[in-house]
Design a protein around this motif. Sequence first.
Motif, PDB file in Angstrom:
ATOM      1  N   GLU A 165       1.507  -7.958   5.624  1.00 17.79           N
ATOM      2  CA  GLU A 165       1.454  -6.946   6.674  1.00 17.79           C
ATOM      3  C   GLU A 165       2.838  -6.514   7.166  1.00 17.79           C
ATOM      4  OE1 GLU A 165      -1.438  -7.662   9.748  1.00 17.79           O
ATOM      5  OE2 GLU A 165      -2.965  -8.241   8.303  1.00 17.79           O
ATOM      6  N   GLY A 195      -0.891   2.099  -4.202  1.00 11.89           N
ATOM      7  CA  GLY A 195       0.198   1.202  -3.841  1.00 11.89           C
ATOM      8  C   GLY A 195       1.121   0.961  -5.009  1.00 11.89           C
ATOM      9  N   ASP A 227       0.843  -1.196   0.000  1.00 16.34           N
ATOM     10  CA  ASP A 227       0.000   0.000   0.000  1.00 16.34           C
ATOM     11  C   ASP A 227       0.881   1.250   0.000  1.00 16.34           C
ATOM     12  OD1 ASP A 227       0.883   0.377   2.661  1.00 16.34           O
ATOM     13  OD2 ASP A 227      -1.007  -0.270   3.543  1.00 16.34           O
ATOM     14  N   THR A 228       0.292   2.407   0.122  1.00 18.94           N
ATOM     15  CA  THR A 228       1.057   3.655   0.044  1.00 18.94           C
ATOM     16  C   THR A 228       2.003   3.844   1.227  1.00 18.94           C
ATOM     17  OG1 THR A 228      -0.771   4.865   1.059  1.00 18.94           O
ATOM     18  CG2 THR A 228      -0.658   4.857  -1.358  1.00 18.94           C
ATOM     19  N   GLU A 229       1.821   3.069   2.281  1.00 24.16           N
ATOM     20  CA  GLU A 229       2.726   3.123   3.432  1.00 24.16           C
ATOM     21  C   GLU A 229       3.807   2.049   3.346  1.00 24.16           C
ATOM     22  OE1 GLU A 229       2.429   5.617   5.685  1.00 24.16           O
ATOM     23  OE2 GLU A 229       0.830   6.300   4.348  1.00 24.16           O
ATOM     24  N   ALA A 230       3.864   1.344   2.223  1.00 22.91           N
ATOM     25  CA  ALA A 230       4.823   0.271   1.956  1.00 22.91           C
ATOM     26  C   ALA A 230       4.559  -0.974   2.800  1.00 22.91           C
ATOM     27  CB  ALA A 230       6.272   0.742   2.123  1.00 22.91           C
ATOM     28  N   ILE A 231       3.323  -1.167   3.226  1.00 22.39           N
ATOM     29  CA  ILE A 231       2.940  -2.378   3.946  1.00 22.39           C
ATOM     30  C   ILE A 231       2.483  -3.406   2.906  1.00 22.39           C
ATOM     31  CG2 ILE A 231       1.371  -3.379   5.674  1.00 22.39           C
ATOM     32  CD1 ILE A 231       3.450  -1.345   6.783  1.00 22.39           C
ATOM     33  N   THR A 266       0.410  -6.030   1.229  1.00 17.19           N
ATOM     34  CA  THR A 266      -1.003  -6.406   1.321  1.00 17.19           C
ATOM     35  C   THR A 266      -1.299  -7.730   0.638  1.00 17.19           C
ATOM     36  OG1 THR A 266      -1.531  -5.135  -0.658  1.00 17.19           O
ATOM     37  CG2 THR A 266      -1.776  -4.008   1.457  1.00 17.19           C
ATOM     38  N   ASN A 302       6.459  -4.474   6.688  1.00 16.61           N
ATOM     39  CA  ASN A 302       6.836  -3.193   6.113  1.00 16.61           C
ATOM     40  C   ASN A 302       7.956  -3.428   5.096  1.00 16.61           C
ATOM     41  OD1 ASN A 302       8.087  -0.624   5.645  1.00 16.61           O
ATOM     42  ND2 ASN A 302       7.024   0.140   7.448  1.00 16.61           N
ATOM     43  N   LEU A 352       6.132   4.535  -5.231  1.00 14.43           N
ATOM     44  CA  LEU A 352       5.256   5.196  -4.266  1.00 14.43           C
ATOM     45  C   LEU A 352       5.480   6.706  -4.252  1.00 14.43           C
ATOM     46  CD1 LEU A 352       5.391   2.772  -1.200  1.00 14.43           C
ATOM     47  CD2 LEU A 352       3.621   2.945  -2.967  1.00 14.43           C
ATOM     48  N   ARG A 388       9.432  -1.289   3.179  1.00  7.69           N
ATOM     49  CA  ARG A 388      10.470  -0.246   3.277  1.00  7.69           C
ATOM     50  C   ARG A 388      11.465  -0.589   4.387  1.00  7.69           C
ATOM     51  NH1 ARG A 388       7.421   4.182   3.250  1.00  7.69           N
ATOM     52  NH2 ARG A 388       7.880   4.665   1.093  1.00  7.69           N
ATOM     53  N   LEU A 399      10.619   1.240  -4.387  1.00  2.62           N
ATOM     54  CA  LEU A 399       9.856   2.156  -3.534  1.00  2.62           C
ATOM     55  C   LEU A 399       9.628   3.511  -4.213  1.00  2.62           C
ATOM     56  CD1 LEU A 399      11.524   1.307  -0.121  1.00  2.62           C
ATOM     57  CD2 LEU A 399       9.153   0.819  -0.788  1.00  2.62           C
TER      58      LEU A 399
END
Length: 169
Positions: free
Chosen positions: A114, A169, A89-93, A95, A116, A130, A118, A127
């Motif tokens: 789930e 993402g 996702d946009t937080e680099a988690i 999915t 990270n 993103l 990053r 990355l």
Amino acid sequence: MNTQPPNPSKKLAASPPLDDLEAALRLFDETTRALDARARRLEEVLFRKQQELVEANQRLEDKLDEIDRLHAYLNLVLGAIGSGVLAIDTEAIVTTCNHAAEVMLAEALPDPVEANYRAALPQSPLLQVLADGRPSEAYEHCFAQAEGGERILSAQAWPLRAPDGTLIG
């Protein structure tokens, strides 16, 4: 002791007139009938709304079953792909991760979903997608393996966008 007979006019004067009592009873009956009719209408409306709710719940249950089938199908398709597929996702988690990606990234991301991305691979040029929303260039990364030796990962990333074009993402 009083021996005189009671005065009937006194009794009538002390009690409410019969016409007023009859009018009050008629008003009470009319009000009761009106309230009964309203109660029946409300019961009918409630019954219809309950039926609509049951139907809406059935449609929702059908949609959820369809989503579950599509999810299972997507997992089958991703599992059959020999290349690693990873979505973040946009937080680099992470999915989504198919089995091939789990095997390839086992050292860096032992439990990928789930995790990270990053934090596990901070230098990954993937990355950049993103940051700028554009596909990445092809990228290679060497991973040391626990049993010795190295594994080379060749990767490329594409942005995931919502139907409205928003980067997700």
